[in-house]
Design a protein around this motif. Structure first.
Motif, PDB file in Angstrom:
ATOM      1  N   ASP A 355     -11.465  -7.507  21.665  1.00  0.00           N
ATOM      2  CA  ASP A 355     -10.641  -7.211  22.842  1.00  0.00           C
ATOM      3  C   ASP A 355      -9.180  -6.949  22.471  1.00  0.00           C
ATOM      4  O   ASP A 355      -8.328  -6.809  23.349  1.00  0.00           O
ATOM      5  N   ASN A 356      -8.916  -6.927  21.148  1.00  0.00           N
ATOM      6  CA  ASN A 356      -7.557  -6.655  20.673  1.00  0.00           C
ATOM      7  C   ASN A 356      -6.561  -7.649  21.279  1.00  0.00           C
ATOM      8  O   ASN A 356      -5.445  -7.291  21.652  1.00  0.00           O
ATOM      9  N   ALA A 357      -6.994  -8.914  21.370  1.00  0.00           N
ATOM     10  CA  ALA A 357      -6.177  -9.936  22.016  1.00  0.00           C
ATOM     11  C   ALA A 357      -6.312 -11.263  21.281  1.00  0.00           C
ATOM     12  O   ALA A 357      -7.232 -11.468  20.475  1.00  0.00           O
ATOM     13  N   GLY A 358      -5.371 -12.161  21.569  1.00  0.00           N
ATOM     14  CA  GLY A 358      -5.423 -13.491  20.977  1.00  0.00           C
ATOM     15  C   GLY A 358      -5.087 -14.544  22.018  1.00  0.00           C
ATOM     16  O   GLY A 358      -4.433 -14.264  23.026  1.00  0.00           O
ATOM     17  N   ILE A 382       3.339 -17.348  16.547  1.00  0.00           N
ATOM     18  CA  ILE A 382       2.006 -16.843  16.884  1.00  0.00           C
ATOM     19  C   ILE A 382       2.087 -15.434  17.480  1.00  0.00           C
ATOM     20  O   ILE A 382       1.203 -14.603  17.245  1.00  0.00           O
ATOM     21  N   ILE A 383       3.141 -15.143  18.218  1.00  0.00           N
ATOM     22  CA  ILE A 383       3.355 -13.756  18.672  1.00  0.00           C
ATOM     23  C   ILE A 383       3.454 -12.832  17.461  1.00  0.00           C
ATOM     24  O   ILE A 383       2.880 -11.734  17.438  1.00  0.00           O
ATOM     25  N   GLY A 384       4.172 -13.292  16.434  1.00  0.00           N
ATOM     26  CA  GLY A 384       4.291 -12.495  15.207  1.00  0.00           C
ATOM     27  C   GLY A 384       2.950 -12.262  14.544  1.00  0.00           C
ATOM     28  O   GLY A 384       2.647 -11.145  14.086  1.00  0.00           O
ATOM     29  N   GLN A 385       2.105 -13.307  14.503  1.00  0.00           N
ATOM     30  CA  GLN A 385       0.775 -13.156  13.919  1.00  0.00           C
ATOM     31  C   GLN A 385      -0.058 -12.147  14.714  1.00  0.00           C
ATOM     32  O   GLN A 385      -0.785 -11.325  14.129  1.00  0.00           O
ATOM     33  N   ALA A 386       0.037 -12.212  16.040  1.00  0.00           N
ATOM     34  CA  ALA A 386      -0.732 -11.293  16.893  1.00  0.00           C
ATOM     35  C   ALA A 386      -0.290  -9.856  16.676  1.00  0.00           C
ATOM     36  O   ALA A 386      -1.121  -8.936  16.625  1.00  0.00           O
ATOM     37  N   TYR A 391      -2.664  -6.690  17.850  1.00  0.00           N
ATOM     38  CA  TYR A 391      -3.131  -7.047  19.188  1.00  0.00           C
ATOM     39  C   TYR A 391      -2.143  -6.550  20.243  1.00  0.00           C
ATOM     40  O   TYR A 391      -0.931  -6.474  20.004  1.00  0.00           O
ATOM     41  N   THR A 392      -2.662  -6.265  21.399  1.00  0.00           N
ATOM     42  CA  THR A 392      -1.820  -5.772  22.498  1.00  0.00           C
ATOM     43  C   THR A 392      -1.541  -6.833  23.543  1.00  0.00           C
ATOM     44  O   THR A 392      -0.696  -6.650  24.414  1.00  0.00           O
ATOM     45  N   ARG A 393      -2.245  -7.969  23.454  1.00  0.00           N
ATOM     46  CA  ARG A 393      -2.055  -8.998  24.477  1.00  0.00           C
ATOM     47  C   ARG A 393      -2.290 -10.395  23.887  1.00  0.00           C
ATOM     48  O   ARG A 393      -3.151 -10.587  23.035  1.00  0.00           O
ATOM     49  N   LEU A 394      -1.479 -11.333  24.387  1.00  0.00           N
ATOM     50  CA  LEU A 394      -1.658 -12.744  24.061  1.00  0.00           C
ATOM     51  C   LEU A 394      -1.820 -13.482  25.387  1.00  0.00           C
ATOM     52  O   LEU A 394      -1.049 -13.263  26.320  1.00  0.00           O
ATOM     53  N   PHE A 395      -2.846 -14.323  25.503  1.00  0.00           N
ATOM     54  CA  PHE A 395      -3.052 -15.045  26.755  1.00  0.00           C
ATOM     55  C   PHE A 395      -3.135 -16.547  26.489  1.00  0.00           C
ATOM     56  O   PHE A 395      -3.331 -16.993  25.349  1.00  0.00           O
ATOM     57  N   SER A 396      -2.972 -17.305  27.550  1.00  0.00           N
ATOM     58  CA  SER A 396      -3.029 -18.760  27.438  1.00  0.00           C
ATOM     59  C   SER A 396      -3.533 -19.349  28.740  1.00  0.00           C
ATOM     60  O   SER A 396      -3.309 -18.786  29.825  1.00  0.00           O
ATOM     61  N   LEU A 397      -4.206 -20.516  28.641  1.00  0.00           N
ATOM     62  CA  LEU A 397      -4.673 -21.240  29.813  1.00  0.00           C
ATOM     63  C   LEU A 397      -3.919 -22.559  29.901  1.00  0.00           C
ATOM     64  O   LEU A 397      -3.764 -23.259  28.892  1.00  0.00           O
ATOM     65  N   LEU A 435      -2.408 -17.050  31.952  1.00  0.00           N
ATOM     66  CA  LEU A 435      -1.174 -16.287  31.794  1.00  0.00           C
ATOM     67  C   LEU A 435      -1.326 -15.351  30.608  1.00  0.00           C
ATOM     68  O   LEU A 435      -1.983 -15.685  29.608  1.00  0.00           O
ATOM     69  N   ALA A 436      -0.726 -14.191  30.699  1.00  0.00           N
ATOM     70  CA  ALA A 436      -0.867 -13.185  29.642  1.00  0.00           C
ATOM     71  C   ALA A 436       0.504 -12.581  29.321  1.00  0.00           C
ATOM     72  O   ALA A 436       1.367 -12.413  30.195  1.00  0.00           O
ATOM     73  N   LEU A 437       0.661 -12.252  28.049  1.00  0.00           N
ATOM     74  CA  LEU A 437       1.886 -11.609  27.565  1.00  0.00           C
ATOM     75  C   LEU A 437       1.508 -10.314  26.884  1.00  0.00           C
ATOM     76  O   LEU A 437       0.732 -10.301  25.921  1.00  0.00           O
ATOM     77  N   ASP A 438       2.023  -9.201  27.375  1.00  0.00           N
ATOM     78  CA  ASP A 438       1.787  -7.920  26.741  1.00  0.00           C
ATOM     79  C   ASP A 438       2.688  -7.783  25.529  1.00  0.00           C
ATOM     80  O   ASP A 438       3.908  -8.003  25.621  1.00  0.00           O
ATOM     81  N   LEU A 439       2.098  -7.416  24.421  1.00  0.00           N
ATOM     82  CA  LEU A 439       2.843  -7.346  23.145  1.00  0.00           C
ATOM     83  C   LEU A 439       3.327  -5.923  22.865  1.00  0.00           C
ATOM     84  O   LEU A 439       2.651  -4.976  23.167  1.00  0.00           O
TER      85      LEU A 439
END
Length: 439
Positions: A355-358, A382-386, A391-397, A435-439
């Motif tokens: 899904d090209n996400a982390g 972790i944003i740097g690793q993504a 990856y185009t998106r990082l999400f969290s619960l 929540l999601a962050l577009d990279l």
């Protein structure tokens, strides 16, 4: 102090007791500190360090005592570039002052009265010609006369005395190969001994709690370059005393020559030396070659530290419980912040390649360390690793930290926007916000 505070403090200090045992500390006790009422307490604390298995070289100064004695003998106290010019008559007085101080310190370390911190102790205090001096000579037409500098340190002789259980006590007067005596600075003696012994720490004392910033707050940690900038910026009429400036320069020189940590504590605060060495945050300033705190990838040996950090939040239901076995399998996904071998923060990064996400998960910072934005540091890593993975998106619960994520650029999204594998694992009873962050 309440019993629980005593027990907690004792437990927290245990790791430092173990870490310091067998290590070599050079303690620089300036003449300003020797003149204070707290002098006896400091000597008691140094004896306590010795009883805990720490090898100690104690170097004492005598600057104010020498100035006072010279004035009583109607002899001038002359300096050039901050260094005393020592005439022959002055050296006679200096040797008397230094000798008397050395005997006073030796007597204090020899005390073993009942109902005192020294009860039951028997410390061998060793002094000798471990430092060989040479004259400073002439600078800009100014003859320093019998002022000198360190020519050589008998590091092997010092190590033999330390290994046999003694405290080595040295002052600012040393002999030369020609049999003359020279007046040195205690700061240089301490620095050269610390460097030659490859000491683990060099410790000095100041009237202040440490190095202060512009608001008067103690700066907990400085790299040598930053410490040099502070020293260079001090005006000539600064309220910082000569001894403090000299030890700050000595700390910078020691760190640049292999001593990993130099500590600066107050001689006015009772127990400052012990608080600095046996508590997580200390009480003074450290000049360090590398930060006591570092961000790194977790390894299998960190399992215990991570579990200690996350278990309280799991018990409160803030985090989903992870078994030790699960954590062992996922350990390579974790980044952590370590301070003095204590894990004080962690976060995990789970990849969803298809899904090209982390996922940014399991963010925890120790309650005592939540005032320095360490969570943001872990997130940025972790944003740097993504991004490196493309990856185009990082999400969290999360169930509790919604605003923190919103402040860091995340947006609320629905379950349908989760990667397919994560969507299948979503716990609808827990009702975690996504929540999601577009990279």
């Amino acid at each position: 102090m309440r019993t629980t505070e005593l027990v907690d403090g004792f437990r927290h200090s245990a790791s430092y007791v173990n870490a310091h045992r067998g290590k070599t500390f050079v303690v620089m006790l300036g003449g300003e500190a020797l003149a204070q009422q707290q002098f006896r307490a400091i000597i008691n604390d140094i004896a306590l360090l010795h009883s805990l298995g720490i090898k100690i070289v104690l170097v004492h100064g005598a600057r104010p005592q020498i100035d006072e004695a010279l004035a009583q003998h109607s002899l001038p106290a002359e300096y050039y570039n901050g260094v005393r010019i020592t005439e022959e008559d002055a050296l006679k007085v200096i040797k008397q002052v230094v000798g008397a101080l050395q005997l006073d310190i030796t007597a204090r370390l020899s005390m073993s009265l009942s109902n005192t911190p020294m009860q039951g102790t028997q410390i061998n205090v060793v002094s000798g010609n471990f430092v060989i001096a040479q004259p400073l000579g002439v600078e800009d037409g100014v003859d320093y006369c019998l002022s000198g500098r360190v020519r050589r340190v008998d590091s092997q002789g010092l190590k033999r005395q330390l290994d046999s259980g003694g405290i080595v006590l040295l002052g600012p007067v040393a002999a030369s190969v020609t049999g003359e005596s020279f007046n040195l600075t205690a700061e240089e003696v301490a620095t050269q001994i610390a460097v030659k012994l490859k000491a683990d720490k060099m410790i000095g004392f100041s009237s202040q709690k440490g190095i202060l910033d512009e608001t008067g707050q103690v700066i907990a940690e400085l790299m040598p370059t930053d410490a040099q900038k502070i020293l260079n910026a001090l005006p000539e009429d600064s309220t910082v005393c000569v001894g403090t400036k000299a030890f700050l320069q000595a700390s910078i020189d020691a760190c640049r020559n292999g001593v990993s940590r130099c500590h600066f504590v107050s001689y006015l605060d009772d127990g400052a030396l012990l608080q600095e060495l046996f508590s997580r945050d200390g009480i003074g300033t450290q000049i360090v070659t590398e930060s006591a705190e570092r961000l790194r990838r977790a390894s299998i040996r960190d399992i215990g530290g991570i579990l200690d950090l996350i278990r309280p939040l799991e018990q409160k239901g803030i985090l989903v419980r992870r078994s030790r076995e699960q954590l062992e399998m996922e350990i390579e996904q974790f980044m952590l912040i370590e301070r003095d071998s204590l894990v004080i923060g962690c976060a995990a990064f789970y990849p969803f390649e298809e899904d090209n996400a982390g996922e940014f998960a399991c963010l925890v910072v120790h309650p005592e360390y939540r005032d320095a934005d360490r969570g943001s540091l872990l997130l940025q890593n972790i944003i740097g690793q993504a991004r490196v993975r493309g990856y185009t998106r990082l999400f969290s619960l999360t169930t509790r930290s919604i605003h923190w994520f919103l402040e860091h650029g995340f947006n609320m999204v629905e379950v349908d926007e989760l990667p397919e594998k994560k969507k299948q694992l979503y716990n609808y009873q827990r009702k975690s916000k996504i929540l999601a962050l577009d990279l």
